[in-house]
Design a protein around this motif. Sequence first.
Motif, PDB file in Angstrom:
ATOM      1  N   TYR A  23     -63.730  30.007 -26.084  1.00  0.00           N
ATOM      2  CA  TYR A  23     -64.133  29.405 -27.358  1.00  0.00           C
ATOM      3  C   TYR A  23     -63.358  28.106 -27.570  1.00  0.00           C
ATOM      4  CZ  TYR A  23     -66.593  33.742 -28.006  1.00  0.00           C
ATOM      5  OH  TYR A  23     -67.453  34.805 -27.825  1.00  0.00           O
ATOM      6  N   GLU A  24     -64.105  27.032 -27.734  1.00  0.00           N
ATOM      7  CA  GLU A  24     -63.556  25.695 -27.943  1.00  0.00           C
ATOM      8  C   GLU A  24     -64.010  25.200 -29.312  1.00  0.00           C
ATOM      9  OE1 GLU A  24     -61.497  24.502 -25.841  1.00  0.00           O
ATOM     10  OE2 GLU A  24     -61.869  25.582 -23.970  1.00  0.00           O
ATOM     11  N   SER A  25     -63.577  23.991 -29.681  1.00  0.00           N
ATOM     12  CA  SER A  25     -63.983  23.446 -30.975  1.00  0.00           C
ATOM     13  C   SER A  25     -64.287  21.952 -30.860  1.00  0.00           C
ATOM     14  CB  SER A  25     -62.897  23.683 -32.031  1.00  0.00           C
ATOM     15  OG  SER A  25     -61.686  23.060 -31.663  1.00  0.00           O
ATOM     16  N   ILE A  26     -65.146  21.476 -31.750  1.00  0.00           N
ATOM     17  CA  ILE A  26     -65.619  20.092 -31.754  1.00  0.00           C
ATOM     18  C   ILE A  26     -65.530  19.550 -33.183  1.00  0.00           C
ATOM     19  CG2 ILE A  26     -67.766  18.741 -31.675  1.00  0.00           C
ATOM     20  CD1 ILE A  26     -66.513  19.020 -28.940  1.00  0.00           C
ATOM     21  N   THR A  27     -65.062  18.316 -33.324  1.00  0.00           N
ATOM     22  CA  THR A  27     -64.890  17.705 -34.642  1.00  0.00           C
ATOM     23  C   THR A  27     -66.217  17.203 -35.217  1.00  0.00           C
ATOM     24  OG1 THR A  27     -64.529  15.492 -33.753  1.00  0.00           O
ATOM     25  CG2 THR A  27     -62.573  16.916 -34.018  1.00  0.00           C
ATOM     26  N   ASP A  57     -59.088  21.572 -42.856  1.00  0.00           N
ATOM     27  CA  ASP A  57     -60.531  21.354 -42.978  1.00  0.00           C
ATOM     28  C   ASP A  57     -61.252  21.638 -41.667  1.00  0.00           C
ATOM     29  OD1 ASP A  57     -60.176  20.592 -45.628  1.00  0.00           O
ATOM     30  OD2 ASP A  57     -59.851  18.494 -45.069  1.00  0.00           O
ATOM     31  N   HIS A  58     -61.311  22.905 -41.305  1.00  0.00           N
ATOM     32  CA  HIS A  58     -62.043  23.332 -40.122  1.00  0.00           C
ATOM     33  C   HIS A  58     -62.485  24.772 -40.335  1.00  0.00           C
ATOM     34  CE1 HIS A  58     -58.898  26.027 -38.521  1.00  0.00           C
ATOM     35  NE2 HIS A  58     -58.024  25.121 -38.937  1.00  0.00           N
ATOM     36  N   GLU A  99     -70.383  30.721 -16.368  1.00  0.00           N
ATOM     37  CA  GLU A  99     -69.331  30.471 -17.366  1.00  0.00           C
ATOM     38  C   GLU A  99     -69.986  30.312 -18.735  1.00  0.00           C
ATOM     39  OE1 GLU A  99     -65.820  27.115 -18.135  1.00  0.00           O
ATOM     40  OE2 GLU A  99     -67.094  27.023 -16.353  1.00  0.00           O
ATOM     41  N   MET A 100     -69.298  30.757 -19.780  1.00  0.00           N
ATOM     42  CA  MET A 100     -69.844  30.674 -21.129  1.00  0.00           C
ATOM     43  C   MET A 100     -68.805  30.110 -22.088  1.00  0.00           C
ATOM     44  SD  MET A 100     -71.781  34.355 -21.375  1.00  0.00           S
ATOM     45  CE  MET A 100     -72.475  35.087 -19.894  1.00  0.00           C
ATOM     46  N   VAL A 101     -69.259  29.212 -22.952  1.00  0.00           N
ATOM     47  CA  VAL A 101     -68.373  28.605 -23.944  1.00  0.00           C
ATOM     48  C   VAL A 101     -69.059  28.628 -25.304  1.00  0.00           C
ATOM     49  CG1 VAL A 101     -67.204  26.497 -24.703  1.00  0.00           C
ATOM     50  CG2 VAL A 101     -67.187  27.126 -22.287  1.00  0.00           C
ATOM     51  N   GLY A 102     -68.376  29.203 -26.279  1.00  0.00           N
ATOM     52  CA  GLY A 102     -68.818  29.137 -27.663  1.00  0.00           C
ATOM     53  C   GLY A 102     -68.068  28.024 -28.373  1.00  0.00           C
ATOM     54  N   VAL A 103     -68.781  27.203 -29.136  1.00  0.00           N
ATOM     55  CA  VAL A 103     -68.188  26.008 -29.738  1.00  0.00           C
ATOM     56  C   VAL A 103     -68.123  26.160 -31.257  1.00  0.00           C
ATOM     57  CG1 VAL A 103     -68.307  23.502 -29.938  1.00  0.00           C
ATOM     58  CG2 VAL A 103     -69.120  24.632 -27.852  1.00  0.00           C
ATOM     59  N   GLU A 104     -66.909  26.123 -31.772  1.00  0.00           N
ATOM     60  CA  GLU A 104     -66.670  26.254 -33.209  1.00  0.00           C
ATOM     61  C   GLU A 104     -66.462  24.874 -33.839  1.00  0.00           C
ATOM     62  OE1 GLU A 104     -64.504  30.339 -34.022  1.00  0.00           O
ATOM     63  OE2 GLU A 104     -63.199  28.994 -32.896  1.00  0.00           O
ATOM     64  N   PRO A 105     -66.538  24.800 -35.176  1.00  0.00           N
ATOM     65  CA  PRO A 105     -66.335  23.512 -35.849  1.00  0.00           C
ATOM     66  C   PRO A 105     -64.847  23.208 -36.077  1.00  0.00           C
ATOM     67  CG  PRO A 105     -67.021  25.162 -37.456  1.00  0.00           C
ATOM     68  CD  PRO A 105     -67.027  25.840 -36.112  1.00  0.00           C
ATOM     69  N   ALA A 106     -64.375  22.125 -35.471  1.00  0.00           N
ATOM     70  CA  ALA A 106     -63.012  21.652 -35.726  1.00  0.00           C
ATOM     71  C   ALA A 106     -62.952  20.778 -36.968  1.00  0.00           C
ATOM     72  CB  ALA A 106     -62.475  20.880 -34.518  1.00  0.00           C
ATOM     73  N   GLY A 107     -64.118  20.470 -37.554  1.00  0.00           N
ATOM     74  CA  GLY A 107     -64.157  19.738 -38.815  1.00  0.00           C
ATOM     75  C   GLY A 107     -63.433  18.407 -38.739  1.00  0.00           C
ATOM     76  N   ARG A 108     -62.459  18.238 -39.635  1.00  0.00           N
ATOM     77  CA  ARG A 108     -61.676  16.998 -39.665  1.00  0.00           C
ATOM     78  C   ARG A 108     -60.450  17.088 -38.770  1.00  0.00           C
ATOM     79  NH1 ARG A 108     -63.103  17.695 -45.403  1.00  0.00           N
ATOM     80  NH2 ARG A 108     -64.779  16.214 -45.865  1.00  0.00           N
ATOM     81  N   LEU A 138     -72.021  26.702 -40.110  1.00  0.00           N
ATOM     82  CA  LEU A 138     -70.831  27.077 -39.342  1.00  0.00           C
ATOM     83  C   LEU A 138     -69.591  27.278 -40.204  1.00  0.00           C
ATOM     84  CD1 LEU A 138     -71.131  24.658 -36.253  1.00  0.00           C
ATOM     85  CD2 LEU A 138     -72.069  26.973 -36.523  1.00  0.00           C
ATOM     86  N   ASP A 139     -69.677  27.011 -41.527  1.00  0.00           N
ATOM     87  CA  ASP A 139     -68.464  27.078 -42.351  1.00  0.00           C
ATOM     88  C   ASP A 139     -68.240  28.500 -42.882  1.00  0.00           C
ATOM     89  OD1 ASP A 139     -70.561  27.029 -44.128  1.00  0.00           O
ATOM     90  OD2 ASP A 139     -69.798  25.378 -45.344  1.00  0.00           O
TER      91      ASP A 139
END
Length: 395
Positions: free
Chosen positions: A328-332, A270-271, A255-264, A308-309
């Motif tokens: 693809y998921e996101s992290i704050t 603001d992400h 399994e593979m997951v790419g993590v994007e910036p969820a920012g605020r 990442l921005d």
Amino acid sequence: MFRNLPDTRGFFGPYGGQEIPPQLKAIMDAIDQAYQRIRTEPAFIEELRDLQRHYVGRPSPVYFCRRLSQQAGGAEIYLKREDLNHTGAHKINHCLGEALLARSMAKTKVLAETGAGQHGVALAAACALVGIPCEIHMGEIDVAKQAPNVTRMKLMGARVIPVSRGTRTLKDAVDSAFEEYLRDPQNFFYAIGSVVGPHPFPQMVRDFQRIVGEEAREQFQQQTGALPDLLVACVGGGSNAIGLFSAFLEDSEVEMVGVEPAGRGLDTPDHAATLSRGTPGVLHGMRCYLLQDAQGEPLPVYSIASGLDYPGVGPQHSYLKDLGRVRYESITDDACLAAFQQLARCEGIIPALESAHALAYALLVAPQRPGQRILVNLSGRGDKDIDFVAKHLQL
């Protein structure tokens, strides 16, 4: 199917290509022809491999985070230690290749953009090594945040151009560098810093970064007797993630997951969660997922991690999302900072803020995956971020 991508026009499914002015097509085609020729030449391959080993320090190790895994509970967490490369990140992998290509084409100057500064530092080092002048464009906000990397670039002879337009971050640095490139594309070489831009750059950067996944696949099996259950990597433009993922794409059990910036937060503007919230469009010479307004113009984006921005993403990631091969998921910002501190205090490893996004996701899901093994691409070290983090956290 993945081995045959991109096609001869530079497309990954409906994404990629050359969305560029007609006068640039011949230039890009010349770069493509030079790359396709040099990539099979024994002398080029031998020189690159020698530099990877004796200059970069490859192979980078795979490391089992014993204490971190105990704290997280559930899955075992491993790191692919790209932070241990010379210049401190995965960026040196493609910068060496691009600098060697520019030298073979007798270019007189190498141009690039940088966000977190890691691409700029790596390219400055590679250009110093091969003896080509280097010019780096960097948003003013990132210049202030990443002062140590600005100093490193200058020490290695690169000219750093602060960019004051727009959001004063990565997208504007790309625009500025590209405008300078257009002044003399016959003699200048634009060394794109990720798997983005017009063909052949998404393919070329992917190919140079594939060594990350090839090493990791062999190392992980040697250490554990099996493949990882889950791969995790941060995604801005997407070079480190493609580097890791590309060697495992045909392993359906991984399994593979790419993590994007969820920012605020994804409920705020603001992400920079392009694949989570974007739609297909055109940016910087390619068709990809894009955070855009109703007129197709890129939206302002934000991340605590300067690398990442970016409002777009590599075309191969766009296609992998549509295929469902990568999620693809996101992290704050807050989760990123917590992971940054936890790794530093638990394992004595200070990650780049970009890489801390991937680590934060691994820590989030580890408790639900007992008995599984997670491999995180630690794409860079956090030396560049420590002053900013210390001030932000009031340490």
